[in-house]
Design an enzyme around this catalytic site. Sequence first.
Site, PDB file in Angstrom:
ATOM      1  N   CYS A 105       0.858  -1.192   0.000  1.00 12.41           N
ATOM      2  CA  CYS A 105       0.000   0.000   0.000  1.00 12.41           C
ATOM      3  C   CYS A 105       0.890   1.235   0.000  1.00 12.41           C
ATOM      4  O   CYS A 105       1.868   1.295   0.737  1.00 12.41           O
ATOM      5  CB  CYS A 105      -0.891   0.034   1.238  1.00 12.41           C
ATOM      6  N   GLU A 106       0.548   2.204  -0.826  1.00  5.73           N
ATOM      7  CA  GLU A 106       1.300   3.452  -0.854  1.00  5.73           C
ATOM      8  C   GLU A 106       1.114   4.223   0.448  1.00  5.73           C
ATOM      9  O   GLU A 106       2.040   4.774   1.006  1.00  5.73           O
ATOM     10  CB  GLU A 106       0.850   4.302  -2.040  1.00  5.73           C
TER      11      GLU A 106
END
Length: 127
Positions: A43-44
């Site tokens: 996940c960014e």
Amino acid sequence: MAVIAIENAKNWQDKYRQIMLVGKVLAPLAEAYKVEAAQVKGCESQAWLYHHQLESAHFFCADSDSRIVKGLIAILLSATHGKTTSEIANFDLEQYFTQLGLSGQLSPSRTNGLTALANAIKQFAAT
């Protein structure tokens, strides 16, 4: 149900707004639970996932530091929370997001993060 509101939203701005509203349903995790071991890799933004199995049903709690990601997590959890191992293994994220009208609307980084979260849910359910 909030997922129906997303399906029925007339345009992307309405869907985006509904996603963020759905995210408000998730209770925030206490800071003590926002640990690296619970972080979803891929996940960014930061996202944390916890799992509990009760008999054959799987339950999850999750949080994110991003409002849109938190909403996407809530949508994903609405489809997997309380389901059996088999139901979670057969869950098709792409088909589900197509049904909601979200496919092709999310940035590649959000899509990757959501896929990472779905894979983490499936991995928890498989163990």
